[in-house]
Design a protein around this motif. Sequence first.
Motif, PDB file in Angstrom:
ATOM      1  N   ILE A  48       0.835  -1.209   0.000  1.00  0.00           N
ATOM      2  CA  ILE A  48       0.000   0.000   0.000  1.00  0.00           C
ATOM      3  C   ILE A  48       0.873   1.264   0.000  1.00  0.00           C
ATOM      4  CG2 ILE A  48      -1.645   1.352   1.364  1.00  0.00           C
ATOM      5  CD1 ILE A  48      -2.821  -1.331   2.325  1.00  0.00           C
ATOM      6  N   ILE A  49       1.882   1.279   0.871  1.00  0.00           N
ATOM      7  CA  ILE A  49       2.774   2.441   0.976  1.00  0.00           C
ATOM      8  C   ILE A  49       3.559   2.641  -0.323  1.00  0.00           C
ATOM      9  CG2 ILE A  49       4.807   3.359   2.167  1.00  0.00           C
ATOM     10  CD1 ILE A  49       3.754   1.921   4.703  1.00  0.00           C
ATOM     11  N   LEU A  50       4.044   1.541  -0.894  1.00  0.00           N
ATOM     12  CA  LEU A  50       4.817   1.617  -2.135  1.00  0.00           C
ATOM     13  C   LEU A  50       3.970   2.188  -3.269  1.00  0.00           C
ATOM     14  CD1 LEU A  50       7.595   0.873  -3.387  1.00  0.00           C
ATOM     15  CD2 LEU A  50       6.573  -1.317  -4.054  1.00  0.00           C
ATOM     16  N   ILE A  51       2.738   1.715  -3.399  1.00  0.00           N
ATOM     17  CA  ILE A  51       1.846   2.207  -4.454  1.00  0.00           C
ATOM     18  C   ILE A  51       1.520   3.683  -4.237  1.00  0.00           C
ATOM     19  CG2 ILE A  51      -0.488   2.002  -5.401  1.00  0.00           C
ATOM     20  CD1 ILE A  51      -0.260  -1.046  -4.885  1.00  0.00           C
ATOM     21  N   LYS A  52       1.331   4.064  -3.001  1.00  0.00           N
ATOM     22  CA  LYS A  52       1.005   5.462  -2.692  1.00  0.00           C
ATOM     23  C   LYS A  52       2.177   6.395  -3.000  1.00  0.00           C
ATOM     24  CE  LYS A  52      -0.640   8.447   1.072  1.00  0.00           C
ATOM     25  NZ  LYS A  52      -1.729   9.035   0.266  1.00  0.00           N
ATOM     26  N   ARG A  53       3.402   5.956  -2.724  1.00  0.00           N
ATOM     27  CA  ARG A  53       4.575   6.823  -2.858  1.00  0.00           C
ATOM     28  C   ARG A  53       5.125   6.868  -4.273  1.00  0.00           C
ATOM     29  NH1 ARG A  53       8.409   6.165   2.543  1.00  0.00           N
ATOM     30  NH2 ARG A  53       6.910   7.027   4.040  1.00  0.00           N
ATOM     31  N   ASP A  54       4.948   5.810  -5.054  1.00  0.00           N
ATOM     32  CA  ASP A  54       5.532   5.763  -6.391  1.00  0.00           C
ATOM     33  C   ASP A  54       4.498   6.221  -7.421  1.00  0.00           C
ATOM     34  OD1 ASP A  54       6.567   4.801  -8.984  1.00  0.00           O
ATOM     35  OD2 ASP A  54       8.096   3.822  -7.758  1.00  0.00           O
ATOM     36  N   SER A  55       4.744   7.360  -8.040  1.00  0.00           N
ATOM     37  CA  SER A  55       3.783   7.943  -8.996  1.00  0.00           C
ATOM     38  C   SER A  55       3.573   7.048 -10.217  1.00  0.00           C
ATOM     39  CB  SER A  55       4.248   9.333  -9.433  1.00  0.00           C
ATOM     40  OG  SER A  55       5.527   9.256 -10.049  1.00  0.00           O
ATOM     41  N   ARG A  56       4.559   6.206 -10.549  1.00  0.00           N
ATOM     42  CA  ARG A  56       4.423   5.336 -11.712  1.00  0.00           C
ATOM     43  C   ARG A  56       3.413   4.217 -11.463  1.00  0.00           C
ATOM     44  NH1 ARG A  56      10.766   4.655 -13.692  1.00  0.00           N
ATOM     45  NH2 ARG A  56      11.355   6.843 -13.383  1.00  0.00           N
TER      46      ARG A  56
END
Length: 313
Positions: A48-56
């Motif tokens: 969840i955090i990775l998806i939220k932080r990475d704009s790609r």
Amino acid sequence: METSLWNRSRVTEFILLGITNQPELTLPLFILFLLIYAVTLVGNLGLIILIKRDSRLHTPMYFFLSSLAFVDVNYSSAITPKILVDLLAERKSIGYFSCAIQLFICIICGSTECLLLAVMAYDRYVAVCNPLHYSTIMSGKVCVSLIAGSYVLSILYSCLHTVFTFILSFCGPNVINHYYCDIPPLLQLSCSDTLTNETVIFVQVSINSVGTTMIILISYVSILATVLKIRSAESRRKAFSTCTSHLTVVSLFYGAIFFMYLRPSSKYALEQDKVVSLFYTVVIPMLNPLIYSLRNKDVKEAFRRHCNSKIQL
């Protein structure tokens, strides 16, 4: 004081038989489930955090994936901590209202997962079969509406089953042959006629599971037909690679669901059901982020970028 909705029951708590009655297995199982729960939390929250932080990764596919991870965290958290406590407790009890709340949450999570997997299949269908119109069809408003609709339907399903279950009378034994409050073992304890409950379960699970399965099947048949028309082997491989993780998760989850619920009640084998339900309530929430991380190039690259940025700092 009990409200009028529940006052037909004489039982104030239930006793859970749990996963095992063999003392020598208590510590190994406690360590195992503690590790599973830790991996579940780290994997899903990390995703969840990775998806939220990475704009790609700010695309409909990963928006749905982060929603699935959120559901898995809640699904596991509604059950696994209680398993851990009961493995160390001499008396494995759960209060009447706590049992109702646990059932309510579990039904919401299970139903939402079914619906989200169907939504994700539709998303893949649009991406592969209508790539030029993908951003228009799967707009932000549509994605939010699909997620919101999944939750609303699941809450309605859960209210229906929870109310129908707990308006029954529980006037005799209060020992549940399970590790959490599930409908089939609760129906076996009731001293009321449960035919209506069993019919509601079969109809609702059939509509939900069979309906969402049909959406998934139609989506992937269309995807297969479209991909087979592509001449380039590399393009075909790339198109299929975006679907393999989802297909794996679907196979695991729906296989367990169909085995559990789409059977005549006279053939319920609760010991067997405990193993199957353990798989889709505890193990699958742990596996989902691993499957999507290990088999998804975009997630692996996003994780690598995140790690490199931390190292540079």
